[in-house]
Motif scaffolding. Structure first.
Motif, mmCIF file in Angstrom:
data_model
loop_
_atom_site.group_PDB
_atom_site.id
_atom_site.type_symbol
_atom_site.label_atom_id
_atom_site.label_comp_id
_atom_site.label_asym_id
_atom_site.label_seq_id
_atom_site.Cartn_x
_atom_site.Cartn_y
_atom_site.Cartn_z
ATOM 1 N N THR A 1 0.832 -1.214 0.000
ATOM 2 C CA THR A 1 0.000 0.000 0.000
ATOM 3 C C THR A 1 0.862 1.258 0.000
ATOM 4 O OG1 THR A 1 -0.116 -0.064 2.397
ATOM 5 C CG2 THR A 1 -1.908 -1.143 1.188
ATOM 6 N N ALA A 2 2.079 1.141 -0.405
ATOM 7 C CA ALA A 2 2.987 2.289 -0.375
ATOM 8 C C ALA A 2 2.554 3.389 -1.351
ATOM 9 C CB ALA A 2 4.400 1.844 -0.697
ATOM 10 N N SER A 3 1.968 3.028 -2.488
ATOM 11 C CA SER A 3 1.591 4.043 -3.470
ATOM 12 C C SER A 3 0.145 4.519 -3.284
ATOM 13 C CB SER A 3 1.763 3.489 -4.884
ATOM 14 O OG SER A 3 0.885 2.401 -5.079
ATOM 15 N N LEU A 4 -0.587 3.975 -2.342
ATOM 16 C CA LEU A 4 -1.981 4.350 -2.135
ATOM 17 C C LEU A 4 -2.151 5.834 -1.783
ATOM 18 C CD1 LEU A 4 -4.821 3.197 -2.187
ATOM 19 C CD2 LEU A 4 -4.582 2.672 0.222
ATOM 20 N N PRO A 5 -1.362 6.426 -0.893
ATOM 21 C CA PRO A 5 -1.522 7.870 -0.625
ATOM 22 C C PRO A 5 -1.291 8.736 -1.866
ATOM 23 C CG PRO A 5 -0.241 6.861 1.102
ATOM 24 C CD PRO A 5 -0.418 5.816 0.037
ATOM 25 N N ASP A 6 -0.355 8.346 -2.709
ATOM 26 C CA ASP A 6 -0.110 9.105 -3.935
ATOM 27 C C ASP A 6 -1.334 9.096 -4.836
ATOM 28 O OD1 ASP A 6 2.458 9.618 -3.098
ATOM 29 O OD2 ASP A 6 3.326 7.915 -4.181
ATOM 30 N N ILE A 7 -1.953 7.952 -4.965
ATOM 31 C CA ILE A 7 -3.137 7.825 -5.816
ATOM 32 C C ILE A 7 -4.293 8.635 -5.238
ATOM 33 C CG2 ILE A 7 -4.857 6.190 -6.685
ATOM 34 C CD1 ILE A 7 -2.577 4.098 -6.751
ATOM 35 N N VAL A 8 -4.476 8.558 -3.931
ATOM 36 C CA VAL A 8 -5.570 9.300 -3.290
ATOM 37 C C VAL A 8 -5.377 10.798 -3.470
ATOM 38 C CG1 VAL A 8 -6.588 9.866 -1.058
ATOM 39 C CG2 VAL A 8 -6.116 7.487 -1.637
ATOM 40 N N PHE A 9 -4.186 11.305 -3.264
ATOM 41 C CA PHE A 9 -3.942 12.730 -3.423
ATOM 42 C C PHE A 9 -4.051 13.169 -4.881
ATOM 43 C CE2 PHE A 9 -1.838 12.431 0.808
ATOM 44 C CZ PHE A 9 -2.699 13.305 1.444
ATOM 45 N N MET A 10 -3.666 12.311 -5.804
ATOM 46 C CA MET A 10 -3.805 12.643 -7.216
ATOM 47 C C MET A 10 -5.293 12.753 -7.588
ATOM 48 S SD MET A 10 -2.067 10.876 -10.593
ATOM 49 C CE MET A 10 -1.982 9.353 -9.744
#
Length: 153
Positions: free
Chosen positions: A17-26
């Motif tokens: 889930t390391a890239s999940l915050p990036d996707i949410v903010f995008m």
């Protein structure tokens, strides 16, 4: 006896889930940029008359006054034409104070360039428009624009 233990067969590895915050903010940024905030909810009918020479109006220094009969959702207001400023139905006497308040809420550099846009239903009588214009004169708001549709009907 075996020296090495066999791991359990068939276990799935944990999902990263390391890239999940990036996707949410995008996604959040996309919807913040793509969403348009509504200025006001209309409580009156507003079928604008047509015109063949129109000009785009800057919204940063403009206040809109709507005039027309109450829409079907607001039939409790009667059938007589009403004046709406922002999200409130106002009387002719309240036009001056409402416009002056809107002008004072602007940035000081834009206050001399303040424009009132009249969005008047094409079925509204000119007496109401004349009363609104008289109140605008008393408020010393002399820059008035009539908002129309781009096509002449």
């Amino acid at each position: 006896m075996s020296k090495f233990k066999k791991g359990k067969q068939g276990d799935l590895p944990a999902i990263s889930t390391a890239s999940l915050p990036d996707i949410v903010f995008m996604l959040l940024f996309f919807f913040m940029v793509a969403t348009v905030m509504r200025d006001s909810s209309l409580m009156i009918e507003n079928r604008l008359p047509g015109a063949n020479q129109v000009e785009k109006l800057e919204k940063d220094r403009t206040a809109f006054i709507y005039a027309g009969k109450p829409s079907s959702q607001f039939k409790q207001l009667g059938t007589e034409p009403r004046i709406q400023f922002n999200d409130a139905i106002i009387s002719v006497e309240e036009v001056r104070s409402s416009v002056l308040e809107a002008q004072s809420n602007l940035v000081e550099e834009l206050q001399p360039k303040f424009v009132v846009g009249l969005k008047v239903d094409k079925e509204t009588h000119s007496g109401l428009v004349s009363d609104i214009k008289q109140e605008l004169r008393l408020a010393n708001t002399l820059k008035v624009m009539y908002i129309t549709n781009a096509k002449a009907e």
